[in-house]
Write a protein that holds these residues in place. Structure first.
Motif, PDB file in Angstrom:
ATOM      1  N   GLU A  77       7.350   5.196   3.553  1.00  0.00           N
ATOM      2  CA  GLU A  77       6.711   6.446   4.236  1.00  0.00           C
ATOM      3  C   GLU A  77       5.383   6.681   3.780  1.00  0.00           C
ATOM      4  OE1 GLU A  77       7.126   9.404   7.221  1.00  0.00           O
ATOM      5  OE2 GLU A  77       8.664   7.829   6.753  1.00  0.00           O
ATOM      6  N   PRO A  78       4.396   6.769   4.611  1.00  0.00           N
ATOM      7  CA  PRO A  78       2.836   6.911   4.044  1.00  0.00           C
ATOM      8  C   PRO A  78       2.685   8.349   3.579  1.00  0.00           C
ATOM      9  CG  PRO A  78       2.709   7.003   6.575  1.00  0.00           C
ATOM     10  CD  PRO A  78       4.337   6.743   6.142  1.00  0.00           C
ATOM     11  N   ASP A  79       1.942   8.363   2.536  1.00  0.00           N
ATOM     12  CA  ASP A  79       1.328   9.389   1.726  1.00  0.00           C
ATOM     13  C   ASP A  79       0.100  10.095   2.630  1.00  0.00           C
ATOM     14  OD1 ASP A  79       0.321  11.602   0.247  1.00  0.00           O
ATOM     15  OD2 ASP A  79       0.028  10.366  -1.360  1.00  0.00           O
ATOM     16  N   LEU A  82       0.702  -1.146  -0.054  1.00  0.00           N
ATOM     17  CA  LEU A  82       0.106   0.056  -0.019  1.00  0.00           C
ATOM     18  C   LEU A  82       0.832   1.162  -0.040  1.00  0.00           C
ATOM     19  CD1 LEU A  82      -2.740  -1.225   2.381  1.00  0.00           C
ATOM     20  CD2 LEU A  82      -2.933  -0.953   0.175  1.00  0.00           C
ATOM     21  N   ARG A  83       2.176   1.173  -0.423  1.00  0.00           N
ATOM     22  CA  ARG A  83       2.978   2.238  -0.294  1.00  0.00           C
ATOM     23  C   ARG A  83       2.487   3.358  -1.508  1.00  0.00           C
ATOM     24  NH1 ARG A  83       8.181   1.490  -0.505  1.00  0.00           N
ATOM     25  NH2 ARG A  83       8.181  -0.726  -0.024  1.00  0.00           N
ATOM     26  N   ASP A  84       1.916   3.201  -2.403  1.00  0.00           N
ATOM     27  CA  ASP A  84       1.658   4.304  -3.399  1.00  0.00           C
ATOM     28  C   ASP A  84      -0.037   4.579  -3.067  1.00  0.00           C
ATOM     29  OD1 ASP A  84       4.075   3.969  -4.795  1.00  0.00           O
ATOM     30  OD2 ASP A  84       3.476   2.194  -5.646  1.00  0.00           O
ATOM     31  N   HIS A  85      -0.583   4.405  -2.199  1.00  0.00           N
ATOM     32  CA  HIS A  85      -2.058   4.643  -1.950  1.00  0.00           C
ATOM     33  C   HIS A  85      -1.948   5.833  -1.007  1.00  0.00           C
ATOM     34  CE1 HIS A  85      -2.839   0.771  -3.291  1.00  0.00           C
ATOM     35  NE2 HIS A  85      -4.233   0.992  -3.173  1.00  0.00           N
ATOM     36  N   ALA A  86      -2.955   6.681  -1.126  1.00  0.00           N
ATOM     37  CA  ALA A  86      -3.197   7.835  -0.002  1.00  0.00           C
ATOM     38  C   ALA A  86      -3.949   7.325   1.268  1.00  0.00           C
ATOM     39  CB  ALA A  86      -4.257   8.843  -0.831  1.00  0.00           C
ATOM     40  N   TRP A  87      -3.327   7.977   2.150  1.00  0.00           N
ATOM     41  CA  TRP A  87      -3.759   7.379   3.392  1.00  0.00           C
ATOM     42  C   TRP A  87      -4.668   8.548   4.404  1.00  0.00           C
ATOM     43  CZ3 TRP A  87      -2.829   2.716   5.997  1.00  0.00           C
ATOM     44  CH2 TRP A  87      -2.233   1.983   5.535  1.00  0.00           C
ATOM     45  N   VAL A  88      -5.517   8.091   5.112  1.00  0.00           N
ATOM     46  CA  VAL A  88      -6.173   8.993   6.072  1.00  0.00           C
ATOM     47  C   VAL A  88      -5.734   8.492   7.384  1.00  0.00           C
ATOM     48  CG1 VAL A  88      -8.072   7.542   6.047  1.00  0.00           C
ATOM     49  CG2 VAL A  88      -8.375   9.727   7.102  1.00  0.00           C
ATOM     50  N   HIS A 123     -11.078   7.056  -1.659  1.00  0.00           N
ATOM     51  CA  HIS A 123      -9.924   8.104  -1.888  1.00  0.00           C
ATOM     52  C   HIS A 123      -8.652   7.862  -1.102  1.00  0.00           C
ATOM     53  CE1 HIS A 123     -12.876  10.393  -3.984  1.00  0.00           C
ATOM     54  NE2 HIS A 123     -13.844  10.670  -3.109  1.00  0.00           N
ATOM     55  N   ALA A 124      -8.883   6.886  -0.021  1.00  0.00           N
ATOM     56  CA  ALA A 124      -7.879   6.358   0.984  1.00  0.00           C
ATOM     57  C   ALA A 124      -8.026   5.266   1.482  1.00  0.00           C
ATOM     58  CB  ALA A 124      -7.626   7.733   1.963  1.00  0.00           C
ATOM     59  N   VAL A 125      -6.760   4.739   1.882  1.00  0.00           N
ATOM     60  CA  VAL A 125      -6.889   3.609   2.920  1.00  0.00           C
ATOM     61  C   VAL A 125      -6.407   4.024   4.495  1.00  0.00           C
ATOM     62  CG1 VAL A 125      -6.371   1.924   0.942  1.00  0.00           C
ATOM     63  CG2 VAL A 125      -4.506   3.042   2.099  1.00  0.00           C
ATOM     64  N   GLY A 126      -6.709   3.168   5.305  1.00  0.00           N
ATOM     65  CA  GLY A 126      -6.236   3.581   6.632  1.00  0.00           C
ATOM     66  C   GLY A 126      -6.373   2.453   7.557  1.00  0.00           C
ATOM     67  N   MET A 127      -5.961   2.711   8.718  1.00  0.00           N
ATOM     68  CA  MET A 127      -5.860   1.646   9.984  1.00  0.00           C
ATOM     69  C   MET A 127      -6.868   2.049  10.914  1.00  0.00           C
ATOM     70  SD  MET A 127      -1.728   1.231  10.490  1.00  0.00           S
ATOM     71  CE  MET A 127      -0.663   1.536   8.978  1.00  0.00           C
ATOM     72  N   GLN A 131       1.257   8.390  15.429  1.00  0.00           N
ATOM     73  CA  GLN A 131       2.830   7.917  15.547  1.00  0.00           C
ATOM     74  C   GLN A 131       2.795   6.412  15.274  1.00  0.00           C
ATOM     75  OE1 GLN A 131       4.111   9.105  19.396  1.00  0.00           O
ATOM     76  NE2 GLN A 131       3.406  11.430  19.262  1.00  0.00           N
ATOM     77  N   TRP A 132       1.915   5.946  16.043  1.00  0.00           N
ATOM     78  CA  TRP A 132       1.720   4.282  15.813  1.00  0.00           C
ATOM     79  C   TRP A 132       1.695   3.921  14.458  1.00  0.00           C
ATOM     80  CZ3 TRP A 132      -2.061   1.141  14.265  1.00  0.00           C
ATOM     81  CH2 TRP A 132      -1.756  -0.143  14.356  1.00  0.00           C
ATOM     82  N   ALA A 133       0.631   4.439  13.782  1.00  0.00           N
ATOM     83  CA  ALA A 133       0.208   4.107  12.275  1.00  0.00           C
ATOM     84  C   ALA A 133       1.330   4.354  11.433  1.00  0.00           C
ATOM     85  CB  ALA A 133      -0.862   4.854  12.028  1.00  0.00           C
ATOM     86  N   VAL A 134       2.016   5.683  11.503  1.00  0.00           N
ATOM     87  CA  VAL A 134       3.274   5.829  10.963  1.00  0.00           C
ATOM     88  C   VAL A 134       4.294   4.922  11.105  1.00  0.00           C
ATOM     89  CG1 VAL A 134       5.157   7.494  10.475  1.00  0.00           C
ATOM     90  CG2 VAL A 134       2.782   8.241  10.712  1.00  0.00           C
ATOM     91  N   GLN A 135       4.551   4.469  12.189  1.00  0.00           N
ATOM     92  CA  GLN A 135       5.632   3.463  12.657  1.00  0.00           C
ATOM     93  C   GLN A 135       5.405   2.184  12.122  1.00  0.00           C
ATOM     94  OE1 GLN A 135       8.492   3.845  13.790  1.00  0.00           O
ATOM     95  NE2 GLN A 135       8.385   5.865  14.168  1.00  0.00           N
ATOM     96  N   GLN A 136       4.152   1.716  11.816  1.00  0.00           N
ATOM     97  CA  GLN A 136       3.629   0.623  11.053  1.00  0.00           C
ATOM     98  C   GLN A 136       3.942   0.418   9.560  1.00  0.00           C
ATOM     99  OE1 GLN A 136       2.631  -1.882  13.316  1.00  0.00           O
ATOM    100  NE2 GLN A 136       2.954  -0.195  14.435  1.00  0.00           N
ATOM    101  N   CYS A 137       3.859   1.535   8.981  1.00  0.00           N
ATOM    102  CA  CYS A 137       4.182   1.775   7.666  1.00  0.00           C
ATOM    103  C   CYS A 137       5.747   1.900   7.339  1.00  0.00           C
ATOM    104  CB  CYS A 137       3.716   3.123   7.057  1.00  0.00           C
ATOM    105  SG  CYS A 137       1.874   3.198   6.844  1.00  0.00           S
ATOM    106  N   ARG A 138       6.372   2.364   8.063  1.00  0.00           N
ATOM    107  CA  ARG A 138       7.900   2.601   8.361  1.00  0.00           C
ATOM    108  C   ARG A 138       8.525   1.129   8.377  1.00  0.00           C
ATOM    109  NH1 ARG A 138       8.868   8.109  11.731  1.00  0.00           N
ATOM    110  NH2 ARG A 138       8.195   9.628   9.804  1.00  0.00           N
TER     111      ARG A 138
END
Length: 297
Positions: free
Chosen positions: A213-215, A185-191, A234-238, A201-208
């Motif tokens: 790095e999440p968009d 999901l690296r190329d997806h827009a995130w909410v 329009h987005a994906v999320g956790m 902070q937690w969600a960004v760390q999951q992506c890293r």
């Protein structure tokens, strides 16, 4: 003899930092707060405040008295709790994070209507960062909050946390999408929730940890906005399972690496643990959480 009302103002000033914030929190005018603190200084016979630019700050003796004020307020609360069964239930002021306010709290209120029909519960929906601070400041009696893996909440003196249960966290994709692993999901827009929050902070760390790095194109504190943005494609999320309540999500859910969960807990001041009304509400919240049906992906 010190007036407890004035001691509380000093305690609030130690917590909040400015007279304006104390006045806003307690629905006083700033001039009233200043006058009452001046009277407390007169009673103490020493300077409790000193100028700090255009503001004031506590002197060393002011900080010392503020610590004693906190203990005096705890003793007052404990004394009131110990005699509450003789004078009837006091209203319970509850602060809950949004997902709990929308799911756990209504179910708990239904249980309380059967168990203690005369008990009044007053609810405010607040993020944990704010509600836990206000609990220590005595604006609320009970808080429902959460903490994410590796991001434990601050432990304050005189406040006790008690686990309600675990709430699974999953990747959420649009309804017509196929379940997709996080690394894809690296190329997806995130909410995500706003920067600075523990969940962000937690969600960004999951992506890293997954190698990218999440968009983060969309920020919203309201998780309903997350759901709608995702549902519209329009987005994906956790998101946590609790957001779906007892209804199927209608979205595509996928597992995160390690199948993480957030801990949902209640927090109360130590002095109010003996309060029967607070314990009734806390028990109803625990029972409501245990009964909650989590929807599997």
């Amino acid at each position: 003899m010190f007036e407890l009302r004035r001691l509380r103002l000093l305690h609030e000033l130690a917590l909040r930092g400015t007279i304006a914030e104390v006045a806003a929190a307690l629905s006083y005018s700033p001039s009233t707060v200043s006058q009452q603190l001046a009277l407390l200084e007169r009673d103490a016979g020493v300077a409790l405040l000193e100028p700090d630019g255009r503001r004031v700050r506590l002197t060393p003796r002011g900080r010392m008295l503020a610590e004693h004020a906190a203990r005096a307020l705890e003793l007052d609360e404990a004394a009131r709790a110990s005699i509450a069964d003789h004078v009837g239930w006091e209203p319970v002021r509850l602060a809950a994070m949004p997902t709990a306010a929308e799911t756990i709290v209504p179910a708990a209120l239904t249980l309380l209507a059967e168990r203690a029909p005369g008990l009044r519960v007053e609810l405010a929906e607040l993020p944990p960062e704010e509600s836990l601070f206000e609990l220590a400041a005595r604006r609320f009696d009970l808080v429902i909050a959460e903490q994410y893996p590796g991001h434990t909440r601050e432990l304050r003196d005189g406040v006790v946390h008690e686990l309600l249960g675990e709430d699974p966290l999953r990747i959420v994709l649009p309804p017509d999408a196929a379940p997709t692993p996080l690394a894809s999901l690296r190329d997806h827009a995130w909410v995500m929730e706003p920067a600075g929050t523990a969940v962000r902070q937690w969600a960004v760390q999951q992506c890293r940890a997954a190698g990218f790095e999440p968009d983060v194109r969309f920020e919203a504190a309201d998780l309903t906005a997350h759901v709608r943005l995702i549902a519209a494609g329009h987005a994906v999320g956790m998101l946590p399972d609790l957001i779906w309540g007892d209804e199927p999500s209608g979205m595509t859910l996928a597992e995160l690496p390690g199948e993480p969960v957030r801990e949902v807990f209640t927090a109360v001041r130590t002095a109010s643990r003996a309060d029967e009304s607070v314990e009734l509400v806390r028990t109803a919240l625990a029972d409501a959480f245990a009964l909650h049906r989590r929807i599997a992906p």
